[in-house]
Design an enzyme around this catalytic site. Structure first.
Site, PDB file in Angstrom:
ATOM      1  N   CYS A   1       0.840  -1.211   0.000  1.00 22.07           N
ATOM      2  CA  CYS A   1       0.000   0.000   0.000  1.00 22.07           C
ATOM      3  C   CYS A   1       0.865   1.247   0.000  1.00 22.07           C
ATOM      4  O   CYS A   1       1.359   1.677   1.041  1.00 22.07           O
ATOM      5  CB  CYS A   1      -0.921   0.005   1.215  1.00 22.07           C
TER       6      CYS A   1
ATOM      7  N   CYS B   1      -0.394   4.158   2.147  1.00 21.93           N
ATOM      8  CA  CYS B   1      -0.152   4.038   3.584  1.00 21.93           C
ATOM      9  C   CYS B   1       1.317   4.299   3.917  1.00 21.93           C
ATOM     10  O   CYS B   1       1.629   4.947   4.908  1.00 21.93           O
ATOM     11  CB  CYS B   1      -0.469   2.629   4.076  1.00 21.93           C
ATOM     12  N   ASP B   2       2.196   3.749   3.131  1.00 23.37           N
ATOM     13  CA  ASP B   2       3.591   3.631   3.556  1.00 23.37           C
ATOM     14  C   ASP B   2       4.568   4.530   2.809  1.00 23.37           C
ATOM     15  O   ASP B   2       5.748   4.573   3.152  1.00 23.37           O
ATOM     16  CB  ASP B   2       4.044   2.170   3.410  1.00 23.37           C
TER      17      ASP B   2
END
Lengths: 308, 107
Positions: free
Chosen positions: A137, A140-141
């Protein structure tokens, strides 16, 4: 907890855009409707920071906001939601019995909308470094890789969109794809090709992910020359497609060679009264809008099936 | 009902590492979709395990040093601490039943 005898007109399995839209249509037509989700409402699209091609949102909308609104809308019309995993479906006369980790439910019609599961690369080091440089992701990261070098593995829309998104943080993004051309939509490709931070290694595969505490290099193979080399980087974002989540359904409904559910033009499966919608069905184009369209169609046809 | 408490870097050692009972820390950020999905599950667990486990949230955007101290490179990450030591590290969305198992082990 849940009454095992509880009966619904329609039970929907899967809380992505297909299942949620089926829920809106079913509940709004006054069918008693239960949606069962094993993880989080929203499906795979919750990983998308921006959905740019859903009609009506001229400036785009995040996947989580879009599906969150769909869930609210379906709930407003009376759809119930259960967080549980479906373990199997059996047929009992006119009824379908849906067995879940949260009890059994009877339904006059069932809509299978469980979508697909992200595929792993399946190389050494992938599992060990998940959360330590291997990510599924970018939204997200990405921020953990500020001024670092990363790779995106895959050539589809989601992969290339991730690569573009990662340029906000990473100093360099290398797209690694096994074919000699990308599958992503042209407009997405054009954006990526124009970005000086994105480099492409086509006809190349990742063979191993290496590091100590976290990823520091990967072993890659050039498929044309057969040459193996090491690429130094800090992050590997895996986006190599997905598989229909039909493991528990293979003895119930007919599947195609890819494991997707075969449906007719009304989205009914090989079992009368069981419908399939979205990424889980054979021939899906795997878009939010088509999943939503499928959901509407499956719900309407399930309603017709129930009323005979 | 008990709710997870947002904790800044300055208070982390005192609240988490010196805690008398196990602690679950939810590393998250506002931009992360799956984090927003994990949040209600963690909220429920905080209620169910009130008095047995403390629940904290660390916004990795505001507190990058704590995230990097524990090698967090992917969110959501949930870490369970016992006597100041991380005893479980869970990356990504996990169903509630799985989180309960990890909590039971730590108690």
């Amino acid at each position: 907890m849940n009454n095992p005898q509880k009966k619904y007109d329609i039970v929907i399995i899967g809380g992505g855009p297909a299942g949620l839209t089926a829920g809106i249509y079913a509940a709004r037509s006054r069918q008693s409707t239960l949606l069962i989700e094993k993880g989080a409402i929203g499906g795979q699209i919750i990983n998308a920071a921006m959905v740019e091609n859903y009609p009506g949102y001229t400036d785009g909308i995040s996947g989580i906001d879009l599906t969150g609104a769909m869930h609210k809308q379906a709930t407003k019309f009376g759809m119930e939601t259960l967080y549980a995993e479906v373990t199997g479906i059996t047929i009992s006369g006119d009824l379908k019995i849906v067995r879940t980790s949260g009890g059994d439910f009877a339904a006059a019609a069932v809509i299978l909308a469980g979508g697909s599961e992200r595929q792993k690369l399946g190389v050494s080091g992938e599992a060990a470094f998940t959360g330590r440089g291997v990510s599924y992701c970018a939204t997200c990261d990405g921020a953990f890789f500020r001024d670092k070098e990363v790779a995106v593995v895959g050539g589809g829309n989601a992969a290339i969109t991730e690569a573009i998104e990662l340029t906000r943080f990473a100093s360099r993004v290398t797209v690694i794809h096994r074919r000699n051309e990308l599958r992503a939509t042209k407009i997405v490709q054009e954006k990526a090709f124009a970005d000086p931070k994105i480099k492409f290694l086509l006809e190349t595969v990742v063979e191993e992910i290496l590091g100590n505490n976290s990823v520091d290099r990967i072993k890659i193979r050039d498929l044309k020359s057969g040459q193996v080399s090491l690429l130094k980087l800090s992050g590997v974002f895996v986006n190599v497609g997905s598989q229909p989540a039909t493991g528990y359904l293979k003895d119930l409904v007919k599947l195609d060679n890819n494991g997707a559910i075969i449906v007719d033009e009304r989205l009914e499966t090989s079992v009368p009264g069981i419908f399939a919608a979205g990424d889980i069905r054979s021939g899906s184009i795997r878009q939010v809008i088509s999943a939503a369209g499928d959901g509407a169609m499956a719900a309407v046809n399930a309603g017709k099936y129930i009323s005979g | 009902m008990a709710k997870p408490v947002e904790i800044p870097e300055a208070k982390f050692d005192e609240a988490v590492l010196k805690a008398k009972i196990p602690v679950l820390v939810d590393f998250w950020a506002p931009w992360c979709g799956p984090c927003r999905m994990v949040a209600p599950v963690v909220d429920e667990l905080a209620g169910e395990y009130d008095g047995k486990v403390s629940f904290f949230k660390v916004n990795v955007d505001d507190n990058p040093a704590i995230a990097s101290r524990y090698g967090v490179m992917s969110i959501p990450t949930l870490i369970i601490f016992k006597s100041g030591q991380p005893v479980a590290n869970m990356v990504g969305f996990r169903p509630k039943a799985e989180l309960k198992k990890s909590l039971e082990k730590a108690i």
